[in-house]
Design a protein around this motif. Structure first.
Motif, PDB file in Angstrom:
ATOM      1  N   PRO A 109      51.133  24.701  19.910  1.00  0.00           N
ATOM      2  CA  PRO A 109      51.334  23.203  20.352  1.00  0.00           C
ATOM      3  C   PRO A 109      50.512  22.918  21.758  1.00  0.00           C
ATOM      4  O   PRO A 109      50.120  21.725  21.901  1.00  0.00           O
ATOM      5  CB  PRO A 109      52.892  23.065  20.806  1.00  0.00           C
ATOM      6  N   LEU A 110      50.285  24.137  22.341  1.00  0.00           N
ATOM      7  CA  LEU A 110      49.501  23.880  23.728  1.00  0.00           C
ATOM      8  C   LEU A 110      48.206  23.647  23.222  1.00  0.00           C
ATOM      9  O   LEU A 110      47.257  22.916  24.068  1.00  0.00           O
ATOM     10  CB  LEU A 110      49.494  25.205  24.481  1.00  0.00           C
ATOM     11  N   HIS A 111      47.619  24.191  22.299  1.00  0.00           N
ATOM     12  CA  HIS A 111      46.282  23.970  21.855  1.00  0.00           C
ATOM     13  C   HIS A 111      46.020  22.575  21.585  1.00  0.00           C
ATOM     14  O   HIS A 111      45.106  21.968  21.714  1.00  0.00           O
ATOM     15  CB  HIS A 111      46.147  24.994  20.701  1.00  0.00           C
ATOM     16  N   GLN A 112      47.049  21.993  20.779  1.00  0.00           N
ATOM     17  CA  GLN A 112      46.775  20.512  20.513  1.00  0.00           C
ATOM     18  C   GLN A 112      47.063  19.469  21.589  1.00  0.00           C
ATOM     19  O   GLN A 112      46.187  18.567  21.699  1.00  0.00           O
ATOM     20  CB  GLN A 112      48.069  20.197  19.548  1.00  0.00           C
ATOM     21  N   GLU A 113      47.741  19.958  22.584  1.00  0.00           N
ATOM     22  CA  GLU A 113      47.867  19.138  23.640  1.00  0.00           C
ATOM     23  C   GLU A 113      46.735  19.236  24.525  1.00  0.00           C
ATOM     24  O   GLU A 113      46.337  18.284  25.214  1.00  0.00           O
ATOM     25  CB  GLU A 113      49.053  19.698  24.518  1.00  0.00           C
ATOM     26  N   CYS A 114      45.940  20.423  24.560  1.00  0.00           N
ATOM     27  CA  CYS A 114      44.712  20.393  25.368  1.00  0.00           C
ATOM     28  C   CYS A 114      43.722  19.394  24.672  1.00  0.00           C
ATOM     29  O   CYS A 114      42.713  18.843  25.336  1.00  0.00           O
ATOM     30  CB  CYS A 114      44.010  21.818  25.219  1.00  0.00           C
ATOM     31  N   LEU A 115      43.804  19.350  23.204  1.00  0.00           N
ATOM     32  CA  LEU A 115      42.754  18.406  22.644  1.00  0.00           C
ATOM     33  C   LEU A 115      43.299  16.879  23.286  1.00  0.00           C
ATOM     34  O   LEU A 115      42.246  16.013  23.358  1.00  0.00           O
ATOM     35  CB  LEU A 115      43.020  18.113  21.214  1.00  0.00           C
ATOM     36  N   ASP A 116      44.487  16.595  23.406  1.00  0.00           N
ATOM     37  CA  ASP A 116      44.820  15.377  23.960  1.00  0.00           C
ATOM     38  C   ASP A 116      44.331  14.964  25.443  1.00  0.00           C
ATOM     39  O   ASP A 116      44.217  13.868  26.074  1.00  0.00           O
ATOM     40  CB  ASP A 116      46.337  15.091  24.001  1.00  0.00           C
ATOM     41  N   ILE A 174      47.353  37.258  25.507  1.00  0.00           N
ATOM     42  CA  ILE A 174      48.031  36.122  25.085  1.00  0.00           C
ATOM     43  C   ILE A 174      48.772  35.375  26.266  1.00  0.00           C
ATOM     44  O   ILE A 174      48.696  34.299  26.322  1.00  0.00           O
ATOM     45  CB  ILE A 174      49.017  36.785  24.028  1.00  0.00           C
ATOM     46  N   GLU A 175      49.196  36.140  27.263  1.00  0.00           N
ATOM     47  CA  GLU A 175      50.048  35.461  28.465  1.00  0.00           C
ATOM     48  C   GLU A 175      49.114  34.588  29.148  1.00  0.00           C
ATOM     49  O   GLU A 175      49.514  33.317  29.471  1.00  0.00           O
ATOM     50  CB  GLU A 175      50.723  36.489  29.043  1.00  0.00           C
ATOM     51  N   GLU A 176      47.752  35.054  29.298  1.00  0.00           N
ATOM     52  CA  GLU A 176      46.890  34.274  30.103  1.00  0.00           C
ATOM     53  C   GLU A 176      46.301  33.041  29.273  1.00  0.00           C
ATOM     54  O   GLU A 176      46.324  31.989  29.970  1.00  0.00           O
ATOM     55  CB  GLU A 176      45.723  35.148  30.383  1.00  0.00           C
ATOM     56  N   LEU A 177      46.308  33.045  28.012  1.00  0.00           N
ATOM     57  CA  LEU A 177      46.129  31.794  27.192  1.00  0.00           C
ATOM     58  C   LEU A 177      46.791  31.009  27.211  1.00  0.00           C
ATOM     59  O   LEU A 177      46.712  29.941  27.434  1.00  0.00           O
ATOM     60  CB  LEU A 177      45.893  32.373  25.886  1.00  0.00           C
ATOM     61  N   ARG A 178      48.171  31.418  27.244  1.00  0.00           N
ATOM     62  CA  ARG A 178      49.503  30.358  27.384  1.00  0.00           C
ATOM     63  C   ARG A 178      49.266  29.669  28.631  1.00  0.00           C
ATOM     64  O   ARG A 178      49.571  28.422  28.876  1.00  0.00           O
ATOM     65  CB  ARG A 178      50.583  30.860  27.241  1.00  0.00           C
ATOM     66  N   ALA A 179      49.394  30.566  29.676  1.00  0.00           N
ATOM     67  CA  ALA A 179      49.323  30.029  31.089  1.00  0.00           C
ATOM     68  C   ALA A 179      48.223  28.924  31.293  1.00  0.00           C
ATOM     69  O   ALA A 179      48.342  27.974  32.141  1.00  0.00           O
ATOM     70  CB  ALA A 179      49.215  31.216  32.100  1.00  0.00           C
ATOM     71  N   ALA A 180      47.020  29.388  31.077  1.00  0.00           N
ATOM     72  CA  ALA A 180      45.978  28.621  31.378  1.00  0.00           C
ATOM     73  C   ALA A 180      46.162  27.258  30.648  1.00  0.00           C
ATOM     74  O   ALA A 180      45.818  26.275  31.376  1.00  0.00           O
ATOM     75  CB  ALA A 180      44.507  29.286  30.619  1.00  0.00           C
ATOM     76  N   ALA A 181      46.282  27.021  29.461  1.00  0.00           N
ATOM     77  CA  ALA A 181      46.638  26.119  28.596  1.00  0.00           C
ATOM     78  C   ALA A 181      47.790  25.088  29.350  1.00  0.00           C
ATOM     79  O   ALA A 181      47.444  24.116  29.583  1.00  0.00           O
ATOM     80  CB  ALA A 181      46.914  26.389  27.284  1.00  0.00           C
ATOM     81  N   GLN A 182      48.770  25.745  29.606  1.00  0.00           N
ATOM     82  CA  GLN A 182      49.827  25.074  30.330  1.00  0.00           C
ATOM     83  C   GLN A 182      49.409  24.359  31.681  1.00  0.00           C
ATOM     84  O   GLN A 182      49.879  23.321  31.878  1.00  0.00           O
ATOM     85  CB  GLN A 182      50.938  25.858  30.560  1.00  0.00           C
ATOM     86  N   ARG A 183      48.530  24.984  32.487  1.00  0.00           N
ATOM     87  CA  ARG A 183      48.183  24.338  33.554  1.00  0.00           C
ATOM     88  C   ARG A 183      47.210  23.063  33.299  1.00  0.00           C
ATOM     89  O   ARG A 183      47.165  22.388  34.139  1.00  0.00           O
ATOM     90  CB  ARG A 183      47.369  25.512  34.457  1.00  0.00           C
TER      91      ARG A 183
END
Length: 208
Positions: A39-46, A131-140
């Motif tokens: 879902p974060l990957h998709q939200e980055c597209l937004d 994996i944790e850094e990917l999630r954190a970076a996308a969340q930011r």
């Protein structure tokens, strides 16, 4: 039987889970991070361009103009896919499995289904960290207010320690981390740190 310690940086030593390089909290954290990535990957597209953006105004990054393209969102999406693909290759080679379709949902599902094997391999800590850094970076990117990065405040106060002390945002603690910790592993709860600061200030005045 002597249990090995989890190799990730914790405030204190935590034993690895049976049959794994990582401790149980780290394994659960990896599972959660993998679940959150699609879902974060998709939200980055937004966030790439206004024409794709479907999130609410309150979560729109400040400073992004109407015709702007958020390059950081593009980078994050590429990073997520590339890292998931790289770790999937390790699983494919190690277990001689068929490769999944190269999409973020399929890759995360593939890694999650083979997590027991993956977390038992020598680079398990590196996998969990990435994996944790990917999630954190996308969340930011999707919500700039959700900055989970620890804030460095200075050198460790423990005599002989060369670590850097950081404050972890309230309510956002990685597995094993306390509110305040140094890069070597010394840690304090927020209340303990405030008392220690007051004591250090009082001692400094006394010496003066």
């Amino acid at each position: 039987m002597k249990l090995n310690s989890c190799p990730r940086r914790h405030a204190e030593e935590i034993a690895a889970a049976i049959g794994s390089v990582l401790c149980a909290p780290c394994i659960n954290q990896v599972k959660n991070n993998l679940t959150e990535l699609p879902p974060l990957h998709q939200e980055c597209l937004d966030n790439v361009s206004p024409e794709f953006r479907t999130i609410s105004r309150s979560r729109t990054p400040r400073g992004l103009g109407r015709d702007a393209v958020d390059a950081s969102a593009l980078d994050s999406r590429c990073d997520i896919l590339a890292v998931l693909d790289s770790w999937s290759e390790l699983v494919i080679e190690g277990l001689r499995l068929a490769a999944p379709i190269r999409t973020v949902p399929r890759l995360t599902q593939f890694l999650a289904s083979n997590l027991s094997w993956l977390t038992a391999q020598p680079p398990a800590a590196e996998f969990a960290d990435e994996i944790e850094e990917l999630r954190a970076a996308a969340q930011r990117i999707v919500d700039p207010r959700h900055d989970v990065r620890p804030k460095p405040i200075g050198k460790c106060v423990i005599e002989g320690c060369t670590g850097i002390i950081s404050i972890h945002p309230q309510g956002v603690k990685s597995a094993g981390n306390s509110g305040v910790s140094c890069s070597v592993g010394h840690s304090w709860e927020i209340g303990e740190w405030i008392m220690l600061c007051n004591l250090m200030e009082w001692q400094g005045k006394g010496r003066a």
